[in-house]
Design an enzyme around this catalytic site. Structure first.
Site, PDB file in Angstrom:
ATOM      1  N   THR A 142       0.796  -1.286   0.020  1.00  0.00           N
ATOM      2  CA  THR A 142       0.042   0.025   0.013  1.00  0.00           C
ATOM      3  C   THR A 142       0.802   1.118   0.108  1.00  0.00           C
ATOM      4  O   THR A 142       2.051   1.222   0.629  1.00  0.00           O
ATOM      5  CB  THR A 142      -1.140  -0.039   1.181  1.00  0.00           C
ATOM      6  OG1 THR A 142      -0.134   0.231   2.419  1.00  0.00           O
ATOM      7  CG2 THR A 142      -1.801  -1.284   1.227  1.00  0.00           C
ATOM      8  N   GLU A 150      -5.655  -3.608  -2.090  1.00  0.00           N
ATOM      9  CA  GLU A 150      -6.073  -4.785  -1.604  1.00  0.00           C
ATOM     10  C   GLU A 150      -7.158  -5.716  -2.434  1.00  0.00           C
ATOM     11  O   GLU A 150      -7.519  -6.661  -2.113  1.00  0.00           O
ATOM     12  CB  GLU A 150      -6.934  -4.546  -0.218  1.00  0.00           C
ATOM     13  CG  GLU A 150      -5.827  -4.082   0.691  1.00  0.00           C
ATOM     14  CD  GLU A 150      -5.540  -2.463   0.887  1.00  0.00           C
ATOM     15  OE1 GLU A 150      -5.274  -1.904   1.978  1.00  0.00           O
ATOM     16  OE2 GLU A 150      -5.956  -1.924  -0.305  1.00  0.00           O
ATOM     17  N   LYS A 178     -16.269  15.895  10.038  1.00  0.00           N
ATOM     18  CA  LYS A 178     -17.254  15.857  10.749  1.00  0.00           C
ATOM     19  C   LYS A 178     -17.774  17.132  11.796  1.00  0.00           C
ATOM     20  O   LYS A 178     -17.192  17.408  12.599  1.00  0.00           O
ATOM     21  CB  LYS A 178     -16.808  14.817  11.937  1.00  0.00           C
ATOM     22  CG  LYS A 178     -16.596  13.335  11.120  1.00  0.00           C
ATOM     23  CD  LYS A 178     -15.909  12.368  12.309  1.00  0.00           C
ATOM     24  CE  LYS A 178     -15.671  11.030  11.445  1.00  0.00           C
ATOM     25  NZ  LYS A 178     -14.336  11.243  10.729  1.00  0.00           N
ATOM     26  N   TRP A 219     -21.805  14.598   8.584  1.00  0.00           N
ATOM     27  CA  TRP A 219     -20.633  14.385   7.726  1.00  0.00           C
ATOM     28  C   TRP A 219     -20.710  15.464   6.667  1.00  0.00           C
ATOM     29  O   TRP A 219     -21.672  15.588   5.753  1.00  0.00           O
ATOM     30  CB  TRP A 219     -20.555  12.976   7.270  1.00  0.00           C
ATOM     31  CG  TRP A 219     -20.083  12.000   8.076  1.00  0.00           C
ATOM     32  CD1 TRP A 219     -19.713  12.214   9.491  1.00  0.00           C
ATOM     33  CD2 TRP A 219     -20.244  10.490   7.913  1.00  0.00           C
ATOM     34  NE1 TRP A 219     -19.486  11.007  10.108  1.00  0.00           N
ATOM     35  CE2 TRP A 219     -19.814   9.920   9.125  1.00  0.00           C
ATOM     36  CE3 TRP A 219     -20.664   9.597   6.864  1.00  0.00           C
ATOM     37  CZ2 TRP A 219     -19.686   8.584   9.286  1.00  0.00           C
ATOM     38  CZ3 TRP A 219     -20.780   8.428   7.290  1.00  0.00           C
ATOM     39  CH2 TRP A 219     -20.360   7.638   8.365  1.00  0.00           C
TER      40      TRP A 219
END
Length: 544
Positions: A181, A327, A438, A443
Site C-alpha cells: 500500500t 487490496e 465531521k 458528515w
C-alpha cells in the site's frame, strides 16, 4: 470438466500463439523501442532461464522490480510469476526508509532496477538485508558506474539465456505478485496476489462496454510499480492489443505525443494525469488529434464531472471513472451508462461518468452505517463500503494485527471508504473515513466539495481538509490551485458564491488557501495528510 489451474502463463501463451506479429512500443531514454509478442515470448523464456541458471532464484522466492512502465518491466511481469517465483513491484515513490522496509519485509532475493533509479537504491542498499544481486535495466551497452555489488546487465542476461523454457504447472492459488500500500499512515502493508485472483480479475476487466479489444492500442499510464498497472499488462496481452508503454518520467507532452503518434485508443491514469494532458493540449491548439481514442479510464481518486465534460467537448474523448485499491487487485467498480439511462441529458451523463460506478461481475458489496446496518439505495445515505470476491485479499502479508483490523467478523473486507449507492446501483465514493469532515455531528464530503470547486473555470486543482473548530468539532478548509491566467483575479468570495449554488450552506468552507500546487502521494493522489501537517505547522498560507 478438467481440473485446469488458472495461471498467468495463459495470456502469454495466447499472445505468442495467436498474435505473434502484434506490436509492443516502449518509450525509452534513447528513443522508442518496438518489438512483437513473438519477441516478448522469446525474451521472457530467456529471462526465466536466467533466473534459474544465473541468479539462482528458487521457486516461490521473491524478485523485486524498481522500474517505470516499459517493455523490460512487462517481461518481468511474465518471467517471474510464470516460472513460479513471486514478483514484488516496489513503489519507486515511497520514502527511502519505506523502500528499504518493503524490500526487507518481502525478502526480495534479486532486485531489477532502472538505470536512472540507481541512486535511490544505492542510498538504501546498506539497509537491505536479503538482496543478493542487482540487475540494471538500461538502454546502454555497458553497465553504469554504481556503488552496488554483484550487479548484472539485463540485456546480457537476456542474450545468454536459453530461448526455450518449459513453464511449469502448479496450484492456481500460488502467489504471483506482491505489492504494498502507499502508506498514508504507518508502514506500507503487503498484499499478495495469486495466479487465480489475477486471472479472474483480467477476465472481468475484459468484459462489457469498456473491455479491451484486439483492435485496441492501449497505453497504461497507471504505474506498473503499483497495483499491477490495474491489470493492463495481463489483460492487454491476453486480448492481443498493441501495447504502448510511456517509459521513464513521462510528461504531459510525452503522453499526448504517444496518444497522437501511436493512435492510442485506450489509456488509464489518475485524474492529475488527465488534467495535465488537457492543459498541455489547450496550450498547443491544433497540434493533437485524439480522434483515435475510444475512451480513457480514470481512477485513484474522484473524477470531477467538469473534467469529463471538458474532455468530451474539447477533445472528443469519453473519460470514465474506475475504482479499486491495492487490496482488491485493484479494479472493483467501473462507471459506464447502462442502456436504461442512455437517454439522459448530457449534463446528467457527465455526472454519471464521474460516479464511482457499477460493481464488476464476480464481486459482492454492501454499504453499512456505524451500527453495521446496510444503507438505503437512495444516493444519499452514507456508509462504509465492504467487499467480498475472488480477487479481494484475505490477509496482509506477515501482518496479523492489520489483518484483524481490516475485516468484519463475518469476513467482509473493510475498504475504509465512505460511499452512497443510488437506485440504479451506481456507487459513489464520498470520502475516505479519515478525510470526512465531521461538523456538528454530521458528515461533509471533502470529495463532493472538491468536485464542485473544480467545476469553476478558474480552478485547476482543489483539495479540502478538516480543521479543528471549537464549536462544530471540524470545519472544511479548501486548498485551491488557480489556473495561471486567473491568479490574482479570482477571490475567496468568488469561489464561495460559486459553491453556494451547489452545496448546502453548512457545507461551505470556512476559509480558502490559494497554493501553487497540491502535494501528491506516491501514486498521484492529493496528499491530504501533507496538507493537514502543513496546516498544523502554520505553513499552509496563500501564495497569491
Amino acid at each position: 470438466m478438467m481440473n485446469y489451474p488458472l495461471l498467468l502463463k495463459s495470456p502469454l501463451y495466447r499472445a505468442k500463439t495467436i498474435f505473434p506479429e502484434k506490436e509492443i512500443v516502449s518509450r525509452g531514454y534513447n528513443g522508442v523501442f518496438r518489438y512483437t509478442y513473438r519477441d516478448l515470448y522469446d525474451r521472457v523464456c530467456r529471462l526465466a532461464n536466467a533466473l534459474d541458471r544465473v541468479l539462482g532464484v528458487k521457486a516461490l522466492e521473491h524478485v523485486g522490480s524498481f522500474a517505470w512502465n516499459h517493455h523490460r518491466h512487462l517481461e518481468l511481469y511474465y518471467a517471474v510469476p510464470c516460472s513460479q517465483r513471486v514478483l514484488h513491484t516496489v513503489n519507486i515513490r515511497l520514502f527511502p526508509e519505506q523502500i528499504a522496509y518493503v524490500i526487507n519485509h518481502a525478502e526480495d532475493k534479486v532486485l531489477f532496477v532502472d538505470e536512472d533509479l540507481l541512486p535511490l537504491i544505492e542510498a538504501v542498499a546498506p539497509k537491505l538485508t536479503t538482496v543478493q544481486a542487482y540487475v540494471v535495466m538500461t538502454d546502454n551497452d555497458k553497465l553504469p558506474e554504481t556503488k552496488l555489488t554483484n550487479v548484472y546487465h539485463y540485456e546480457e542476461l537476456i542474450r545468454q539465456g536459453d530461448p526455450h523454457f518449459d513453464f511449469p504447472t502448479f496450484d492456481e492459488n500460488t502467489p504471483a505478485l506482491i505489492s504494498y500500500t502507499s502508506a498514508t499512515t504507518g508502514n506500507p502493508k503487503g498484499v499478495v496476489y495469486t495466479h487465480r485472483g489475477l486471472y479472474l480479475h483480467c477476465l472481468t476487466v475484459l468484459v462489457d462496454e469498456l473491455g479491451t479489444r484486439e483492435a485496441d492500442v492501449t497505453m497504461p499510464v497507471v504505474p506498473m510499480f503499483h497495483v499491477n498497472a490495474w491489470g493492463r499488462p495481463y489483460a492487454d496481452t491476453w486480448i492481443g492489443a498493441k501495447q504502448v508503454y510511456p517509459g521513464p518520467r513521462p510528461t504531459a507532452k510525452d503522453l499526448a505525443d504517444l496518444i497522437h503518434n501511436e493512435r492510442v485508443t485506450y489509456s488509464a491514469g489518475v485524474p492529475t494525469i488527465w488534467m495535465g494532458i488537457l492543459n498541455h493540449v489547450r496550450q498547443h491548439p491544433g497540434e493533437y488529434d485524439f480522434s483515435c481514442v475510444r475512451f480513457f479510464m480514470s481512477g485513484g481518486s474522484a473524477l470531477p464531472a467538469a473534467l469529463t465534460e471538458a474532455y468530451e467537448k474539447e477533445l472528443g474523448v469519453k473519460l470514465y471513472q474506475g475504482y479499486g485499491q491495492t487490496e482488491t487487485s485493484p479494479v472493483t467498480f467501473v462507471s459506464f451508462p447502462k442502456t436504461s439511462l442512455k437517454d439522459l441529458p448530457d449534463e446528467e451523463k457527465y455526472r454519471l461518468r464521474a460516479k464511482t460506478g457499477l460493481i464488476l461481475p464476480g464481486l459482492e458489496m454492501k454499504i453499512v452505517n456505524e451500527k453495521g446496518e446496510e444503507v438505503a439505495h437512495d444516493g444519499k445515505e452514507m456508509g462504509e463500503l465492504l467487499l467480498k470476491g475472488p480477487w479481494i485479499i484475505d490477509s496482509y502479508y506477515k501482518d496479523p494485527e492489520k489483518t484483524k483490523e481490516a475485516f468484519t467478523e463475518d469476513g467482509w473486507f473493510r475498504t475504509g471508504d465512505i460511499a452512497t449507492i443510488d437506485e440504479n446501483g451506481y456507487l459513489q465514493i464520498v470520502d475516505r473515513v479519515k478525510d470526512l469532515v465531521k461538523s456538528g455531528g454530521e458528515w461533509i464530503s471533502s470529495v463532493d466539495l472538491e468536485n464542485a470547486l473544480m467545476a469553476h473555470p478558474a480552478v485547476m486543482e482543489a483539495a479540502v481538509i478538516a480543521i479543528p473548530h471549537e464549536k462544530w468539532q471540524e470545519r472544511p478548509l479548501a486548498c485551491v490551485v488557480l489556473r495561471e491566467e486567473y491568479r490574482g483575479k479570482v477571490t475567496k468570495e468568488d469561489l464561495q458564491a460559486h459553491l453556494s449554488k451547489m452545496v448546502a450552506k453548512w457545507w461551505l468552507p470556512d476559509d480558502y488557501v490559494f497554493v501553487e500546487e497540491i502535494p501528491k502521494t506516491s501514486v498521484g493522489k492529493f496528499s491530504k495528510k501533507t496538507l493537514r501537517e502543513q496546516y498544523d505547522k502554520g505553513q499552509l498560507v496563500s501564495m497569491y
